[in-house]
Motif scaffolding. Structure first.
Motif, PDB file in Angstrom:
ATOM      1  N   PHE A  57       0.832  -1.216   0.000  1.00  0.00           N
ATOM      2  CA  PHE A  57       0.000   0.000   0.000  1.00  0.00           C
ATOM      3  C   PHE A  57       0.863   1.261   0.000  1.00  0.00           C
ATOM      4  CE2 PHE A  57      -3.828  -2.124   2.414  1.00  0.00           C
ATOM      5  CZ  PHE A  57      -3.989  -3.004   1.357  1.00  0.00           C
ATOM      6  N   TYR A  60       1.137   3.552  -2.938  1.00  0.00           N
ATOM      7  CA  TYR A  60       0.161   3.172  -3.957  1.00  0.00           C
ATOM      8  C   TYR A  60      -0.805   4.346  -4.137  1.00  0.00           C
ATOM      9  CZ  TYR A  60      -3.406   0.518  -6.452  1.00  0.00           C
ATOM     10  OH  TYR A  60      -4.303   0.072  -7.385  1.00  0.00           O
ATOM     11  N   TYR A  63      -0.600   6.702  -1.321  1.00  0.00           N
ATOM     12  CA  TYR A  63      -0.980   6.361   0.061  1.00  0.00           C
ATOM     13  C   TYR A  63       0.258   6.468   0.960  1.00  0.00           C
ATOM     14  CZ  TYR A  63      -3.083   4.155   4.102  1.00  0.00           C
ATOM     15  OH  TYR A  63      -3.546   3.927   5.377  1.00  0.00           O
ATOM     16  N   CYS A  68      -3.688   0.130   6.337  1.00  0.00           N
ATOM     17  CA  CYS A  68      -4.849   0.962   6.637  1.00  0.00           C
ATOM     18  C   CYS A  68      -5.405   0.491   7.975  1.00  0.00           C
ATOM     19  CB  CYS A  68      -5.919   0.825   5.565  1.00  0.00           C
ATOM     20  SG  CYS A  68      -5.364   1.262   3.904  1.00  0.00           S
ATOM     21  N   HIS A  77      -9.287   2.782   4.674  1.00  0.00           N
ATOM     22  CA  HIS A  77      -8.202   3.707   4.327  1.00  0.00           C
ATOM     23  C   HIS A  77      -7.857   4.682   5.443  1.00  0.00           C
ATOM     24  CE1 HIS A  77      -9.527   3.042  -0.163  1.00  0.00           C
ATOM     25  NE2 HIS A  77      -9.040   1.955   0.390  1.00  0.00           N
ATOM     26  N   ASP A  94      -6.035  -3.503   7.413  1.00  0.00           N
ATOM     27  CA  ASP A  94      -6.012  -3.934   6.015  1.00  0.00           C
ATOM     28  C   ASP A  94      -4.574  -3.822   5.542  1.00  0.00           C
ATOM     29  OD1 ASP A  94      -6.519  -4.483   3.368  1.00  0.00           O
ATOM     30  OD2 ASP A  94      -7.927  -2.828   3.072  1.00  0.00           O
ATOM     31  N   ASP A 105      -3.634  -9.387  -0.262  1.00  0.00           N
ATOM     32  CA  ASP A 105      -4.334  -8.187   0.220  1.00  0.00           C
ATOM     33  C   ASP A 105      -5.536  -8.642   1.031  1.00  0.00           C
ATOM     34  OD1 ASP A 105      -5.834  -5.822   0.513  1.00  0.00           O
ATOM     35  OD2 ASP A 105      -6.602  -5.919  -1.543  1.00  0.00           O
ATOM     36  N   HIS A 169     -12.090  -6.715  -5.754  1.00  0.00           N
ATOM     37  CA  HIS A 169     -11.355  -6.603  -7.023  1.00  0.00           C
ATOM     38  C   HIS A 169     -10.586  -7.883  -7.347  1.00  0.00           C
ATOM     39  CE1 HIS A 169      -7.826  -6.000  -4.361  1.00  0.00           C
ATOM     40  NE2 HIS A 169      -8.715  -5.377  -3.602  1.00  0.00           N
ATOM     41  N   LEU A 175      -2.265  -4.960  -7.571  1.00  0.00           N
ATOM     42  CA  LEU A 175      -3.152  -4.915  -6.404  1.00  0.00           C
ATOM     43  C   LEU A 175      -4.619  -4.879  -6.837  1.00  0.00           C
ATOM     44  CD1 LEU A 175      -3.718  -4.592  -3.365  1.00  0.00           C
ATOM     45  CD2 LEU A 175      -3.204  -2.150  -3.595  1.00  0.00           C
ATOM     46  N   HIS A 176      -4.884  -4.117  -7.862  1.00  0.00           N
ATOM     47  CA  HIS A 176      -6.267  -4.028  -8.339  1.00  0.00           C
ATOM     48  C   HIS A 176      -6.340  -4.461  -9.791  1.00  0.00           C
ATOM     49  CE1 HIS A 176      -6.703  -0.905  -4.966  1.00  0.00           C
ATOM     50  NE2 HIS A 176      -7.284  -2.012  -4.587  1.00  0.00           N
ATOM     51  N   GLU A 202     -14.349  -8.174  -0.315  1.00  0.00           N
ATOM     52  CA  GLU A 202     -14.195  -7.357   0.890  1.00  0.00           C
ATOM     53  C   GLU A 202     -15.427  -6.541   1.252  1.00  0.00           C
ATOM     54  OE1 GLU A 202     -11.206  -4.223   0.592  1.00  0.00           O
ATOM     55  OE2 GLU A 202     -10.814  -4.747  -1.479  1.00  0.00           O
ATOM     56  N   TRP A 219      -8.124  10.512   1.802  1.00  0.00           N
ATOM     57  CA  TRP A 219      -8.134   9.047   1.870  1.00  0.00           C
ATOM     58  C   TRP A 219      -9.191   8.478   2.807  1.00  0.00           C
ATOM     59  CZ3 TRP A 219      -5.825   5.445  -1.040  1.00  0.00           C
ATOM     60  CH2 TRP A 219      -4.752   5.844  -1.842  1.00  0.00           C
ATOM     61  N   GLU A 233     -11.811  -8.950   4.645  1.00  0.00           N
ATOM     62  CA  GLU A 233     -11.375  -9.217   3.258  1.00  0.00           C
ATOM     63  C   GLU A 233     -10.577 -10.516   3.197  1.00  0.00           C
ATOM     64  OE1 GLU A 233      -8.704  -6.207   1.709  1.00  0.00           O
ATOM     65  OE2 GLU A 233      -9.031  -6.853  -0.367  1.00  0.00           O
TER      66      GLU A 233
HETATM   67  N1  MF3 Z   1      -7.716  -3.426   0.588  1.00  0.00           N
HETATM   68  C1  MF3 Z   1      -7.788  -2.106  -0.004  1.00  0.00           C
HETATM   69  C2  MF3 Z   1      -8.107  -2.269  -1.454  1.00  0.00           C
HETATM   70  O1  MF3 Z   1      -8.162  -3.350  -1.892  1.00  0.00           O
HETATM   71  C3  MF3 Z   1      -6.570  -1.335   0.277  1.00  0.00           C
HETATM   72  C4  MF3 Z   1      -6.088  -0.342  -0.692  1.00  0.00           C
HETATM   73  S1  MF3 Z   1      -5.493   0.951   0.177  1.00  0.00           S
HETATM   74  C5  MF3 Z   1      -4.232   1.621  -0.644  1.00  0.00           C
HETATM   75  O2  MF3 Z   1      -8.358  -1.358  -2.174  1.00  0.00           O
HETATM   76  F1  MF3 Z   1      -3.580   2.299   0.198  1.00  0.00           F
HETATM   77  F2  MF3 Z   1      -3.480   0.736  -1.163  1.00  0.00           F
HETATM   78  F3  MF3 Z   1      -4.706   2.363  -1.606  1.00  0.00           F
END
Ligand code: MF3
Ligand code: CO
Length: 267
Positions: A57, A60, A63, A68, A77, A94, A105, A169, A175-176, A202, A219, A233
């Protein structure tokens, strides 16, 4: 674009997910009134780096922290800070890691000391709703089947607020990834699920209104009515008959039960 994973890649992703589980287990062992969320951040980041992984994170989309930490009316967040946690607080931790190029994640909500029965129930039902969603993460179902199951168990049954602005996601080298996994929706809608799709599911569920706003820090997401919100999650892999859960709550729950500062009376 949706990326499906090979068995070898899923094995790597399981290691990443389980490193997050182990990190959250360390939190479960150490959490107590008087601890600050900044101390949680440091503990997690140190543990992850000691295991040859990177807290994902940090930086990211800008952030500014490693994890989080979302306390009470903070949905997600929340920035770690130097305020001491106290008896009666709930905190969602998180955390994301990159291990061997693959992301883990996941998140868990802890209860510190005594809280109202309605908060205990919200925690219990939100965790249950995550598993209701996971039950639908099988090949030939659709994303909407997961979404519907979560909404049904929380909003329909208990009148809780399902956050609309934030979603689960796909997860992998990034991550996403696609697809998005809303916690509300219609059965039979959305992209079809195929084997070896990895999802971060989540639910973010509010005791009161579903409405949220983002704080001036850009945030921190908070409930509009100031009531508490819970977040769980898991990382799961779509399979034919039963989803494979890559992350692991059992070690977190064992540590939580062994820590007398934490409230597990909802189990
Ligand atoms: N679990 C959150 C997500 O999947 C965490 C993202 S927070 C960040 O979006 F800091 F990475 F943006
Ligand atoms: Co996530």
């Amino acid at each position: 674009m949706i990326f499906y994973k090979t068995e070898a890649e899923i094995a790597f992703m399981k290691e990443a997910a389980q490193l997050v589980s182990k990190t959250l287990t360390e939190v479960a062992k150490n959490l107590k009134p008087g601890m600050t969320t900044m101390q949680i951040d440091t503990l997690c980041a140190t543990f992850v780096r000691d295991h040859k992984a990177i807290p994902s994170f940090y930086k990211y989309n800008g952030y500014p922290h490693n994890v989080c930490t979302s306390v009470n009316d903070v949905v997600v967040h929340g920035f770690p800070n130097n305020i001491e946690l106290k008896d009666g607080d709930i905190v969602s931790v998180d955390m994301g890691v990159i291990l061997n190029g693959w992301h883990g994640d996941h998140a868990y909500t802890f209860i510190i000391g005594e809280v109202d029965v309605e908060v205990l129930q919200l925690v219990k039902i939100t965790k249950q709703s995550l598993y209701k969603g996971i039950e639908k993460a099988i090949a030939n179902n659709r994303i909407g089947d997961i979404s519907f199951a979560i909404q049904e168990h929380t909003e329909k049954k208990y009148g809780y607020g399902v956050v609309r602005e934030l979603v689960g996601h796909g997860l992998g080298r990034n991550l996403h990834e696609d697809p998005q996994v809303p916690n509300y929706g219609k059965r039979g809608n959305g992209p079809k699920l195929k084997e070896n799709l990895v999802l971060a599911i989540e639910p973010m569920i509010n005791l009161g209104t579903k409405d949220v706003y983002t704080d001036r820090d850009g945030w921190t997401v908070k409930t509009q009515d100031g009531k508490v919100s819970v977040h769980f999650e898991h990382d799961v892999c779509v399979k034919k008959d039963k989803a494979l859960i890559l992350s692991d709550y059992s070690i977190i729950e064992a540590a939580e039960k062994a820590n007398s500062n934490l409230n597990t009376s909802y189990y």
